[in-house]
Design an enzyme around this catalytic site. Structure first.
Site, PDB file in Angstrom:
ATOM      1  N   ASP A  54      -2.538   1.628   7.094  1.00 11.78           N
ATOM      2  CA  ASP A  54      -1.773   1.272   5.900  1.00 11.78           C
ATOM      3  C   ASP A  54      -1.446  -0.214   5.849  1.00 11.78           C
ATOM      4  O   ASP A  54      -1.552  -0.855   4.801  1.00 11.78           O
ATOM      5  CB  ASP A  54      -0.487   2.104   5.844  1.00 11.78           C
ATOM      6  CG  ASP A  54      -0.772   3.592   5.755  1.00 11.78           C
ATOM      7  OD1 ASP A  54      -1.813   3.953   5.180  1.00 11.78           O
ATOM      8  OD2 ASP A  54       0.038   4.386   6.265  1.00 11.78           O
TER       9      ASP A  54
ATOM     10  N   CYS B  47     -14.867  -6.284  15.952  1.00  6.28           N
ATOM     11  CA  CYS B  47     -14.403  -7.574  16.464  1.00  6.28           C
ATOM     12  C   CYS B  47     -13.310  -7.405  17.515  1.00  6.28           C
ATOM     13  O   CYS B  47     -12.841  -8.394  18.079  1.00  6.28           O
ATOM     14  CB  CYS B  47     -13.900  -8.449  15.323  1.00  6.28           C
ATOM     15  SG  CYS B  47     -12.400  -7.826  14.507  1.00  6.28           S
TER      16      CYS B  47
ATOM     17  N   ASP C 149       0.859  -1.181   0.000  1.00  6.00           N
ATOM     18  CA  ASP C 149       0.000   0.000   0.000  1.00  6.00           C
ATOM     19  C   ASP C 149       0.895   1.231   0.000  1.00  6.00           C
ATOM     20  O   ASP C 149       1.713   1.414   0.910  1.00  6.00           O
ATOM     21  CB  ASP C 149      -0.911   0.009   1.233  1.00  6.00           C
ATOM     22  CG  ASP C 149      -1.821   1.229   1.258  1.00  6.00           C
ATOM     23  OD1 ASP C 149      -2.712   1.311   0.398  1.00  6.00           O
ATOM     24  OD2 ASP C 149      -1.627   2.083   2.141  1.00  6.00           O
TER      25      ASP C 149
ATOM     26  N   CYS D 209     -11.827  -4.730   7.409  1.00  8.73           N
ATOM     27  CA  CYS D 209     -11.087  -5.415   8.469  1.00  8.73           C
ATOM     28  C   CYS D 209     -10.438  -6.668   7.889  1.00  8.73           C
ATOM     29  O   CYS D 209     -11.131  -7.553   7.371  1.00  8.73           O
ATOM     30  CB  CYS D 209     -12.011  -5.776   9.630  1.00  8.73           C
ATOM     31  SG  CYS D 209     -11.187  -6.697  10.956  1.00  8.73           S
TER      32      CYS D 209
ATOM     33  N   GLU E 242      -2.113  -1.516  -5.665  1.00 10.91           N
ATOM     34  CA  GLU E 242      -3.405  -0.922  -5.962  1.00 10.91           C
ATOM     35  C   GLU E 242      -3.320  -0.146  -7.268  1.00 10.91           C
ATOM     36  O   GLU E 242      -2.339   0.557  -7.524  1.00 10.91           O
ATOM     37  CB  GLU E 242      -3.835   0.010  -4.827  1.00 10.91           C
ATOM     38  CG  GLU E 242      -5.276   0.479  -4.925  1.00 10.91           C
ATOM     39  CD  GLU E 242      -5.721   1.250  -3.700  1.00 10.91           C
ATOM     40  OE1 GLU E 242      -6.916   1.598  -3.609  1.00 10.91           O
ATOM     41  OE2 GLU E 242      -4.867   1.501  -2.826  1.00 10.91           O
TER      42      GLU E 242
ATOM     43  N   CYS F  28     -11.838  -2.311  14.926  1.00 10.69           N
ATOM     44  CA  CYS F  28     -13.023  -2.953  14.356  1.00 10.69           C
ATOM     45  C   CYS F  28     -13.957  -3.413  15.480  1.00 10.69           C
ATOM     46  O   CYS F  28     -13.567  -3.516  16.652  1.00 10.69           O
ATOM     47  CB  CYS F  28     -12.597  -4.122  13.483  1.00 10.69           C
ATOM     48  SG  CYS F  28     -13.978  -5.014  12.714  1.00 10.69           S
TER      49      CYS F  28
ATOM     50  N   CYS G 166     -11.783  -9.933  10.231  1.00  8.55           N
ATOM     51  CA  CYS G 166     -13.131 -10.511  10.154  1.00  8.55           C
ATOM     52  C   CYS G 166     -13.867 -10.144   8.864  1.00  8.55           C
ATOM     53  O   CYS G 166     -14.927 -10.698   8.583  1.00  8.55           O
ATOM     54  CB  CYS G 166     -13.964 -10.068  11.360  1.00  8.55           C
ATOM     55  SG  CYS G 166     -14.375  -8.291  11.367  1.00  8.55           S
TER      56      CYS G 166
END
Length: 395
Positions: free
Chosen positions: A352, A345, A186, A324, A271, A343, A327
């Site tokens: 990043d 979870c 990233d 996430c 990306e 998150c 999860c």
């Protein structure tokens, strides 16, 4: 697999060689513009003009009194610029590029390309056509053993430095042993790269280090009288030298970085960013340009092709930062100033690194099934992750 590589070196021409090369650059620009104008006029008349037609035009131009000076330089670079124009039109018709543009005396790159009939390479010395002495080249690295250049390109940058590029086959480039290592990358601004392994690579910010010197040189240039005066030329050359220093350090860092990543990993997932549109953000344009994301991707792709690696580009609409990686829950809006988030979870993510891990998972899914991944969502259904938006919250 035999790879052709261009080996670029600095050289220091004599006064006679510099005058001959500058004259060649001007003739190349003139012929290119004349051929482009002729093809544009033919395009308006709905006629097709190809390389052979422009080559015949060049022969006629040399016989006229106004363009007789074209006979004073080697004909090889003139023919090569017509071939480059043909390539530009081929890319335009294939919708890979825009319509070719005219070359500018002050802004366009000064270069001339010589094929085997336009130069002599003997005993490690390069002698161009119309020249009696070989070029004084600084051999910063040796050519491959037994290499014979097929093309020699001479250029001069805005800082006044002279370069010669030798295109030859490099048998030392071969496929590396296969490995099971894969990495997601990233790109960013606080850190240049964040890897799915958790490693973060610092952003050198080469332009920021020389920003004060560059601003001072640009202020002095702005005070000079408009025109081609000697003082303005000196001031412009000083600005160009600072830009060249920044670009050289940036390019060197990216080459070392991309070579390491390609050698260590079999699969690299990045990306698919549209940098051209991203630099329209006036607050981030300078930082994005200094990071050189486009150069990083191009280096990664051609080096992966050399060494038998694979580069996968995930769609730019894939929500890598908001998803996430533990999860699969998709979070709502996340401004750029949010660097860490937790998150539902209970997992706390570095923005990043989490994005790099999601990119890796998406890229590996593409290699396995040939399609994008569909992450878990709070609501059933939804679009593919390649073009996924944050779900609207029900009132």
């Amino acid at each position: 697999m035999c790879v052709k590589r261009a080996f670029k070196y600095r050289f220091y021409p004599t006064d006679a060689q510099a005058a001959e090369l500058l004259r060649t650059f001007g003739c190349v620009r003139k012929v290119y513009n004349l051929a482009l104008a002729a093809r544009t006029e033919a395009w308006v008349r709905q006629e097709r003009v190809n390389y052979n037609a422009t080559s015949a035009m060049l022969t006629g131009w040399k016989k006229t009194g106004e363009l007789a000076f074209l006979n004073d330089v080697s004909s090889v670079p003139l023919q090569q610029c017509l071939r480059h124009l043909q390539t530009a039109f081929s890319n335009f018709f294939a919708k890979r590029a825009g319509y070719p543009r005219f070359k500018s005396k002050k802004k366009s790159r000064k270069s001339a390309e010589y094929t085997t009939s336009g130069f002599r390479f003997r005993a490690g010395e390069v002698t161009l056509a119309k020249m009696a002495q070989p070029l004084d080249i600084v051999w910063s690295r040796p050519l491959p053993e037994g290499a014979s250049p097929s093309t020699v390109t001479v250029s001069q940058d805005a800082a006044g430095r002279w370069f010669v590029s030798l295109l030859c086959e490099d048998p030392s480039v071969s496929r590396l042993p296969a490995t099971d290592q894969a990495v997601g990358i990233d790109v960013g601004l606080d850190h240049l790269l964040a890897l799915s392994t958790g490693e973060k690579i610092a952003n050198p910010r080469h332009e920021r280090k020389d920003r004060a010197r560059l601003a001072n040189a640009q202020r002095k240039l702005s005070r000079k009288a408009k025109g081609d005066g000697a003082n303005r030329v000196k001031a412009r050359r000083k600005v160009a030298k600072i830009h060249a220093r920044i670009a050289d350090r940036r390019r060197d860092h990216l080459h070392k970085l991309t070579t390491r990543l390609v050698r260590d990993n079999q699969t690299i997932v990045i990306e698919d960013l549209t940098v051209r549109n991203m630099v329209k953000n006036r607050k981030l344009a300078r930082a994005i340009s200094d990071a050189a994301w486009s150069d990083f991707r191009s280096m990664m792709e051609y080096k992966a092709a050399w060494y038998g690696r694979e580069v996968i580009a995930v769609d730019r609409f894939f929500p890598s930062s908001k998803l996430c990686s533990h999860c699969g829950t998709l979070k709502g809006a996340m401004p750029l100033n949010v660097r860490t988030w937790t998150c539902d979870c209970g997992t706390t993510h570095d923005r990043d690194v989490n994005a790099a891990r999601n990119l890796l998972a998406a890229g590996l899914a593409v290699t396995v099934c040939g399609a994008g991944v569909r992450p878990q969502r709070r609501t059933p259904g939804g679009q593919s992750a390649t073009k996924q938006k944050t779900p609207r919250r029900e009132p």
